[in-house]
Design a protein around this motif. Structure first.
Motif, PDB file in Angstrom:
ATOM      1  N   UNK A 235       0.829  -1.204   0.000  1.00  0.00           N
ATOM      2  CA  UNK A 235       0.000   0.000   0.000  1.00  0.00           C
ATOM      3  C   UNK A 235       0.867   1.260   0.000  1.00  0.00           C
ATOM      4  N   UNK A 236       0.208   2.408  -0.056  1.00  0.00           N
ATOM      5  CA  UNK A 236       0.948   3.663  -0.097  1.00  0.00           C
ATOM      6  C   UNK A 236       1.763   3.833   1.182  1.00  0.00           C
ATOM      7  N   UNK A 237       2.868   4.566   1.044  1.00  0.00           N
ATOM      8  CA  UNK A 237       3.812   4.724   2.144  1.00  0.00           C
ATOM      9  C   UNK A 237       3.670   6.067   2.828  1.00  0.00           C
ATOM     10  N   UNK A 238       3.374   7.101   2.086  1.00  0.00           N
ATOM     11  CA  UNK A 238       3.383   8.446   2.655  1.00  0.00           C
ATOM     12  C   UNK A 238       2.232   9.268   2.086  1.00  0.00           C
ATOM     13  N   UNK A 239       1.027   8.756   2.202  1.00  0.00           N
ATOM     14  CA  UNK A 239      -0.158   9.481   1.741  1.00  0.00           C
ATOM     15  C   UNK A 239      -1.136   9.557   2.912  1.00  0.00           C
ATOM     16  N   UNK A 240      -1.605  10.756   3.211  1.00  0.00           N
ATOM     17  CA  UNK A 240      -2.501  10.959   4.352  1.00  0.00           C
ATOM     18  C   UNK A 240      -3.813  10.209   4.154  1.00  0.00           C
ATOM     19  N   UNK A 241      -4.397   9.650   5.213  1.00  0.00           N
ATOM     20  CA  UNK A 241      -5.671   8.919   5.095  1.00  0.00           C
ATOM     21  C   UNK A 241      -6.773   9.749   4.432  1.00  0.00           C
TER      22      UNK A 241
END
Length: 505
Positions: A235-241
Motif C-alpha cells: 500500500x501507499x507509504x506516505x499518503x494521508x488517510x
C-alpha cells in the motif's frame, strides 16, 4: 474476439499479454468460444492452446474487421492489449463492430481533454490547468496562459511516447517541431506540470453500477516520471488517510461518470495538500499483473467476466482487497546495453521490464525488489546526498540513520552545510556545474556506493543527466525521492541483523 497488444516495444509489453491470457481463460470458463488476434510469437497469448482460435494477423482495422466478418462474434474486447487495440476502437465503432465492456464513447471522452475537463467539473474533481492546441501558435498561447513548466503530449500516445516537460518557451518550440514529425496530425495536450508532487496510481473494477478499487500505489520517483519507469509501493507509504479517502471517492465517481465496465486506471498527483487527477485510462494498465500477484486476485479475469454480464457481487469482489505486508515494483532499464544512450527519465517510458519484492516491512520489500532488478543496495560504504531545499529538513533523520549504520556521508555544498548544522560529519563535493572534481567524478572514481538525488527545476536536470549516466555506468543505485531513501535505510538496517526471508507466491 480479444485483441492482443501486437509487437513488444517500450510501453507495450508482456504485462498486457498477461491480461489477455487471464481474460481468455476466464471467458472459456464462462462457456464462450474465444478468438485471439495478435501478431507476436514471443507472447503466451499466441500459444496454440490458449484460445479456441488464433488469428496471427496485424492489429490494423482491415485485418481485425476481416476476422470479425468471418467469426461473427458477440463482440470485440479492446481493453486488455494496451493502447494498440484501444486506438482501433473508433474505427471498429464506426464500422458497427460491437465493443464489449467500456463503450467507445467513454474511451473517447477520457482522451478528449475538453469533454473530459467538463466531466471533471461536473463531478467537482480538481485537475491541473490544461489546454489543447492544433498548432504551434495555439500551444504557445496555452503554455503562456497556464504557466511553465508544462507537460505536453500528443493525444492517444503509447507508453508516454513523445511526451515531455518543458520549462520555457524555447524548449516548447523545440518539442513541437519534434512531435509533429513523430506523431503527425495529432492534437497536442498541454497540462500544468505539478513539480514536486506525490504521484499515485490506482486500478479499479466496475460492472457499470458497483465500483471496487483494486489497489492504490504510490510512486517513489519525482513527479513527471512515467508510471512504468517509477518504483511503486502497495500500500501507499506516505499518503494521508484523508487523501486516500478522496482518491477512492473520486475513482468511483469517474468510473460511474465514464460508464466503465471492466478495468480502469487513474493517475493522481498530491500537490500542496490537494488531490488532482492527471489522467484516466478506461482499460487494463501495466500495473494489473503486479496488483494481481501482490493481492492474489486475477483482476483481468474478473474484468473479462464483467464484460459479458457478470456482476462484482456475483464474483464475490465487493470491497477493496487489503494488502498483506508491502509489495514494491522496480523498473528494469536497458541502458547498460546501449553505451551513450541518454538515461534521464521523464514522461516518456524507457523501462523494458520490472521486478517485484514483497515483505512484511516496507524497507525489506524495497531491498528485495532492488536485488531482483540487479541493483542490490550496499550494506556499507559512502552515500552521496544532493537534495533541493524543500527536502532538507526531512533528509536530516535519514542521513543520521545512514551514519548510524556506518556509512560515510558525502554531499553537495548546500546539503552538506545543512547537515553539518544538524551535527553530522559530512564531506563536501561540487555539483557538476560548479567545478571539478564533482559528484559525477566521485561516482566514476568508485567513491560513491549509493546516491540520493532529488532534482527540482530546470537547472537541476543538467546535474541529473550527468549523475544518472555515471550511476548507470558504474552500477551505483540512484534514489530520486526521500521516500525511496527512507525505504533503503530501513531495509539496509534490517539486512545487517536479519536473514532475508523468502515467501511462496
Amino acid at each position: 474476439v480479444i485483441l492482443g497488444g501486437g509487437p513488444n516495444r517500450i510501453g507495450q509489453g508482456i504485462e498486457f499479454d498477461c491480461c489477455c491470457v487471464h481474460a481468455t481463460a476466464a471467458l472459456r470458463e464462462e462457456g464462450f468460444e474465444t478468438v485471439m488476434v495478435n501478431c507476436n510469437p514471443e507472447t503466451v497469448s499466441t500459444d496454440y492452446d490458449i484460445s479456441d482460435r488464433l488469428y496471427f494477423e496485424p492489429l490494423w482495422p482491415e485485418d481485425v474487421l476481416a476476422v470479425v466478418e468471418r467469426e461473427q462474434p458477440r463482440g470485440v474486447i479492446v481493453q486488455f492489449g494496451g493502447a494498440t487495440p484501444l486506438a482501433l476502437a473508433a474505427e471498429l465503432e464506426r464500422l458497427g463492430v460491437p465493443i464489449l465492456g467500456t463503450p467507445y464513447r467513454s474511451i473517447d471522452l477520457a482522451e478528449d481533454r475538453g469533454r473530459f475537463g467538463r466531466l471533471l467539473d461536473e463531478l467537482e474533481i480538481a485537475r491541473p490547468d490544461y489546454g489543447v492546441a492544433a498548432d504551434e501558435k495555439q500551444a504557445l498561447e496555452v503554455a503562456a496562459r497556464i504557466g511553465y513548466p508544462v507537460l505536453v503530449r500528443p493525444s492517444y500516445v503509447l507508453g508516454g511516447r513523445a511526451m515531455a516537460v518543458c520549462y520555457d518557451e524555447s524548449r516548447l518550440r523545440e518539442y513541437l517541431a519534434q512531435a509533429v514529425r513523430l506523431v503527425p496530425g495529432r492534437t497536442i495536450i498541454i497540462d500544468r506540470f505539478l513539480e514536486d508532487a506525490f504521484e499515485v496510481d490506482v486500478d479499479a473494477l466496475s460492472d457499470g453500477r458497483q465500483v471496487v478499487v483494486c489497489g492504490i500505489m504510490q510512486h517513489l520517483e519525482q513527479a513527471g516520471i512515467h508510471s512504468g519507469d517509477s518504483v511503486a509501493v502497495l500500500p501507499t507509504w506516505k499518503v494521508a488517510p484523508r487523501h486516500l479517502d478522496t482518491i477512492r471517492s473520486q475513482v468511483k465517481k469517474l468510473a460511474r461518470g465514464l460508464g466503465v465496465v471492466g478495468l480502469m486506471n487513474v493517475q493522481f498527483a498530491i500537490y500542496e495538500d490537494r488531490v488532482y487527477v492527471l489522467e484516466v485510462n478506461p482499460r487494463a494498465s501495466r500495473t494489473v499483473p503486479f496488483l494481481s500477484k501482490a493481492l492474489g486476485i486475477r483482476f483481468a479475469d474478473v474484468a473479462a467476466r464483467l464484460m459479458v454480464g457478470r456482476t462484482l457481487a456475483e464474483l464475490g469482489l465487493t470491497a477493496e482487497p487489503r494488502p498483506r505486508g508491502f509489495a514494491v515494483k522496480v523498473p528494469v532499464f536497458p541502458f547498460g546495453r546501449f553505451p551513450g544512450f541518454d538515461p534521464v527519465l521523464g514522461p516518456e517510458m524507457r523501462s523494458t521490464g520490472e521486478a517485484y519484492g514483497w515483505d512484511e516491512q516496507f524497507g525489506m520489500a524495497f531491498v528485495k525488489a532492488m536485488m531482483s532488478a540487479d541493483l542490490p543496495l550496499p550494506a556499507r560504504g559512502r552515500v552521496c546526498l544532493s537534495v533541493h531545499d524543500r527536502d532538507k529538513q526531512e533528509l536530516a533523520p535519514i542521513a543520521r540513520d545512514f551514519a548510524d549504520l556506518g556509512f560515510e556521508l558525502l554531499a553537495t555544498s548546500g546539503t552538506a552545510a545543512f547537515l553539518r548544522g544538524q551535527g553530522l560529519e559530512v564531506k563536501s563535493v561540487f555539483k557538476v556545474n560548479e567545478g571539478r572534481p564533482h559528484i559525477a567524478d566521485a561516482i566514476h572514481n568508485g567513491e560513491v556506493d549509493l546516491l540520493v538525488n532529488t532534482p527540482l527545476g530546470a537547472p537541476s536536470f543538467y546535474d541529473e543527466h550527468a549523475l544518472r549516466r555515471a550511476a548507470i555506468k558504474c552500477r551505483v543505485p540512484l534514489l530520486s525521492t526521500l521516500s525511496a531513501a527512507r525505504a533503503a535505510v530501513e531495509g539496509i538496517g534490517r539486512l545487517k541483523h536479519e536473514v532475508i526471508g523468502i515467501q511462496p507466491l
